[in-house]
Write a protein that holds these residues in place. Structure first.
Motif, mmCIF file in Angstrom:
data_model
loop_
_atom_site.group_PDB
_atom_site.id
_atom_site.type_symbol
_atom_site.label_atom_id
_atom_site.label_comp_id
_atom_site.label_asym_id
_atom_site.label_seq_id
_atom_site.Cartn_x
_atom_site.Cartn_y
_atom_site.Cartn_z
ATOM 1 N N GLY A 154 0.766 -1.232 0.000
ATOM 2 C CA GLY A 154 0.000 0.000 0.000
ATOM 3 C C GLY A 154 0.796 1.280 0.000
ATOM 4 N N VAL A 155 2.131 1.227 0.058
ATOM 5 C CA VAL A 155 2.927 2.445 0.014
ATOM 6 C C VAL A 155 4.077 2.243 -0.960
ATOM 7 C CG1 VAL A 155 2.390 3.143 2.362
ATOM 8 C CG2 VAL A 155 4.355 1.690 1.971
ATOM 9 N N PRO A 156 4.569 3.300 -1.597
ATOM 10 C CA PRO A 156 5.687 3.134 -2.525
ATOM 11 C C PRO A 156 6.940 2.646 -1.804
ATOM 12 C CG PRO A 156 4.592 5.257 -2.836
ATOM 13 C CD PRO A 156 4.060 4.676 -1.560
ATOM 14 N N ILE A 157 7.644 1.703 -2.402
ATOM 15 C CA ILE A 157 8.887 1.195 -1.836
ATOM 16 C C ILE A 157 9.926 1.124 -2.943
ATOM 17 C CG2 ILE A 157 7.946 -0.127 0.095
ATOM 18 C CD1 ILE A 157 7.853 -2.543 -1.697
ATOM 19 N N GLN A 158 11.183 1.200 -2.578
ATOM 20 C CA GLN A 158 12.253 1.208 -3.563
ATOM 21 C C GLN A 158 12.930 -0.147 -3.703
ATOM 22 O OE1 GLN A 158 12.879 3.744 -5.630
ATOM 23 N NE2 GLN A 158 11.071 4.644 -4.687
ATOM 24 N N SER A 159 13.033 -0.886 -2.621
ATOM 25 C CA SER A 159 13.683 -2.189 -2.698
ATOM 26 C C SER A 159 13.003 -3.101 -1.701
ATOM 27 C CB SER A 159 15.181 -2.077 -2.382
ATOM 28 O OG SER A 159 15.372 -1.589 -1.075
ATOM 29 N N GLY A 160 13.363 -4.395 -1.747
ATOM 30 C CA GLY A 160 12.676 -5.350 -0.893
ATOM 31 C C GLY A 160 11.272 -5.534 -1.410
ATOM 32 N N GLY A 161 10.279 -5.438 -0.539
ATOM 33 C CA GLY A 161 8.897 -5.557 -0.952
ATOM 34 C C GLY A 161 8.600 -6.941 -1.491
ATOM 35 N N GLY A 162 7.388 -7.122 -1.983
ATOM 36 C CA GLY A 162 7.035 -8.394 -2.586
ATOM 37 C C GLY A 162 7.271 -9.557 -1.655
ATOM 38 N N GLY A 163 7.797 -10.644 -2.225
ATOM 39 C CA GLY A 163 7.993 -11.872 -1.458
ATOM 40 C C GLY A 163 9.064 -11.793 -0.396
ATOM 41 N N LYS A 189 18.051 -5.800 5.545
ATOM 42 C CA LYS A 189 19.298 -6.557 5.665
ATOM 43 C C LYS A 189 19.366 -7.664 4.618
ATOM 44 C CE LYS A 189 22.040 -9.317 8.914
ATOM 45 N NZ LYS A 189 22.119 -9.860 10.308
ATOM 46 N N ILE A 190 18.246 -8.389 4.427
ATOM 47 C CA ILE A 190 18.226 -9.467 3.444
ATOM 48 C C ILE A 190 18.363 -8.909 2.038
ATOM 49 C CG2 ILE A 190 16.805 -11.295 2.456
ATOM 50 C CD1 ILE A 190 15.666 -11.745 5.266
ATOM 51 N N THR A 191 17.721 -7.771 1.771
ATOM 52 C CA THR A 191 17.837 -7.123 0.468
ATOM 53 C C THR A 191 19.295 -6.814 0.158
ATOM 54 O OG1 THR A 191 15.616 -6.156 0.608
ATOM 55 C CG2 THR A 191 17.189 -5.085 -0.868
ATOM 56 N N GLN A 192 20.026 -6.312 1.157
ATOM 57 C CA GLN A 192 21.446 -6.017 0.978
ATOM 58 C C GLN A 192 22.258 -7.307 0.844
ATOM 59 O OE1 GLN A 192 22.594 -3.465 4.219
ATOM 60 N NE2 GLN A 192 21.026 -1.935 3.742
ATOM 61 N N GLN A 193 21.908 -8.300 1.658
ATOM 62 C CA GLN A 193 22.626 -9.572 1.641
ATOM 63 C C GLN A 193 22.526 -10.244 0.266
ATOM 64 O OE1 GLN A 193 21.007 -12.315 4.474
ATOM 65 N NE2 GLN A 193 22.629 -13.818 4.244
ATOM 66 N N LEU A 194 21.351 -10.170 -0.342
ATOM 67 C CA LEU A 194 21.149 -10.789 -1.645
ATOM 68 C C LEU A 194 21.508 -9.855 -2.792
ATOM 69 C CD1 LEU A 194 17.704 -12.566 -1.027
ATOM 70 C CD2 LEU A 194 20.000 -13.580 -0.967
ATOM 71 N N ALA A 195 21.918 -8.623 -2.461
ATOM 72 C CA ALA A 195 22.296 -7.625 -3.464
ATOM 73 C C ALA A 195 21.164 -7.392 -4.461
ATOM 74 C CB ALA A 195 23.573 -8.048 -4.184
ATOM 75 N N LEU A 196 19.949 -7.257 -3.939
ATOM 76 C CA LEU A 196 18.799 -7.038 -4.806
ATOM 77 C C LEU A 196 18.825 -5.601 -5.344
ATOM 78 C CD1 LEU A 196 15.943 -8.760 -2.761
ATOM 79 C CD2 LEU A 196 17.371 -9.732 -4.578
ATOM 80 N N PRO A 197 18.595 -5.448 -6.617
ATOM 81 C CA PRO A 197 18.593 -4.091 -7.196
ATOM 82 C C PRO A 197 17.324 -3.343 -6.823
ATOM 83 C CG PRO A 197 17.993 -5.694 -8.863
ATOM 84 C CD PRO A 197 18.354 -6.486 -7.627
ATOM 85 N N VAL A 198 17.336 -2.041 -7.063
ATOM 86 C CA VAL A 198 16.129 -1.235 -6.865
ATOM 87 C C VAL A 198 15.029 -1.776 -7.765
ATOM 88 C CG1 VAL A 198 15.132 1.046 -7.194
ATOM 89 C CG2 VAL A 198 17.412 0.820 -6.194
ATOM 90 N N ASN A 199 13.822 -1.863 -7.219
ATOM 91 C CA ASN A 199 12.708 -2.384 -8.005
ATOM 92 C C ASN A 199 12.525 -1.560 -9.274
ATOM 93 O OD1 ASN A 199 12.400 -4.121 -5.884
ATOM 94 N ND2 ASN A 199 10.592 -3.126 -5.045
ATOM 95 N N PRO A 200 12.542 -2.195 -10.441
ATOM 96 C CA PRO A 200 12.526 -1.438 -11.701
ATOM 97 C C PRO A 200 11.136 -1.063 -12.207
ATOM 98 C CG PRO A 200 12.827 -3.769 -12.163
ATOM 99 C CD PRO A 200 12.779 -3.628 -10.655
ATOM 100 N N TYR A 201 10.079 -1.599 -11.576
ATOM 101 C CA TYR A 201 8.738 -1.414 -12.121
ATOM 102 C C TYR A 201 7.905 -0.501 -11.230
ATOM 103 C CZ TYR A 201 10.427 -5.597 -14.459
ATOM 104 O OH TYR A 201 11.207 -6.496 -15.158
#
Length: 327
Positions: A66-75, A235-247
């Motif tokens: 329900g709010v804009p997010i830049q990384s993480g999010g989803g599953g 922390k997990i987002t950084q650990q997995l080196a997930l990029p900024v959500n592109p969509y």
């Protein structure tokens, strides 16, 4: 720890070696993995798994953010909760639904379109059978998976999950909902333009004054997502080196609410797997009428209602996972 215990686990003793080895295994099990799956039509899905490899598998369908997010999010939110609660009796598989996180959008998708995605993920991981659950706007996805993949799904759970727009016997999505959430669905029923306006003006818009608008207070108390970053997810987002959500998250939101109001692509009565609904009696986002009505439509369904709990059911996750992994 007593002096005797300290002596048993003193570095260099056999018991200490066993203890440290077990800790190392647990640490490995609690380290998430990420992978991508290419679907037909150029669509891609980002998925995650965490937990021991030799325990029952469960796949989660996340809710509508329900709010804009830049990384993480989803599953990744489910993965973070697993790491926090450490229910090592199951192996958790999660994924970003279309348009969220790292999964490409699927404009015009229907609720039932989730089934091929779940099947592809299970095939990729060589998982024959799994339990499935969904939260809030992900509840319909879990039910769709159970209905459309009957040989792959052992049990299904929806907690805080939404029902269809209309149903037999006079069921109407908006009945019993708080004003703000009723307005959300009424906007979605008008079509894409109205749904986008609702997103921009209410969900992604400037903060509203709870003192002057009780529905805004309800929304702030029971929002689908917190504006504050979850430290475990970060922390997990950084650990997995997930990029900024592109969509754009707006597109994912609009696709979600429009799919709730359109035919889902399956009948609830076709679900054969044991199905259970978990719901808070204080939920103002999704009225308890939703799970009560859906339970009446599914032959092998049950319902657990919780007093003093609203739309935020995170603490129930270990309980839901335990039910899903029962033989």
């Amino acid at each position: 720890m007593t002096e005797r215990d300290d002596a048993i686990f003193r570095a260099g003793t056999p018991r200490a070696a066993e203890f440290n080895e077990e800790l190392s295994r647990i640490d490995k099990w609690l380290t998430p993995r990420v992978f991508n799956i290419e679907m037909s039509g150029g669509h891609s899905v980002r998925a995650y798994e965490v937990g021991p490899p030799d325990v029952p598998a469960v796949i989660g369908c996340h809710g509508t953010v329900g709010v804009p997010i830049q990384s993480g999010g989803g599953g990744i939110g489910y993965i973070a909760r697993y790491v926090s609660f450490a229910p090592l009796f199951c192996r958790l598989i999660a994924f970003d639904r279309p348009g969220y996180g790292g999964s490409s959008p699927q404009p015009g998708r229907k609720v039932g379109d989730i089934a091929p995605i779940v099947e592809a993920i299970l095939d990729h991981l060589s998982v024959d059978v799994a339990g499935v659950f969904g939260t809030s706007g992900g509840g319909p996805s879990a039910l769709a998976t159970a209905a459309l993949l009957p040989r792959r799904i052992s049990r299904a759970a929806s907690y805080g999950g939404v029902g269809p727009s209309f149903g037999p016997g006079g069921f109407d999505f908006v009945d019993g909902s708080a004003p703000l959430f009723r307005a959300e669905i009424e906007a979605a029923r008008k079509g894409e333009k109205a749904a986008r306006e609702f997103y921009r003006n209410v969900i992604a818009g400037p903060p509203r004054s709870p003192e002057n608008d009780y529905s805004a207070l309800e929304f702030s108390l029971q929002s689908r997502s917190s504006a504050a970053p979850d430290p475990v997810s970060e922390k997990i987002t950084q650990q997995l080196a997930l990029p900024v959500n592109p969509y754009p998250q707006e597109d994912a939101y609009v696709d979600d609410v429009l799919s709730w109001c359109a035919p889902w692509g399956f009948e609830l009565g076709s679900i054969k797997a044991p199905t259970r609904f978990f719901h808070g009696l204080e939920d103002v986002a999704v009225s308890p009428r939703h799970p009560k009505w859906m339970k009446s439509q599914i032959p092998n369904a049950s319902l657990e209602l919780y007093p003093h709990i609203g739309h935020a059911l995170d603490k129930l996750m270990p309980h839901v996972l335990a039910w899903l992994t029962m033989a």
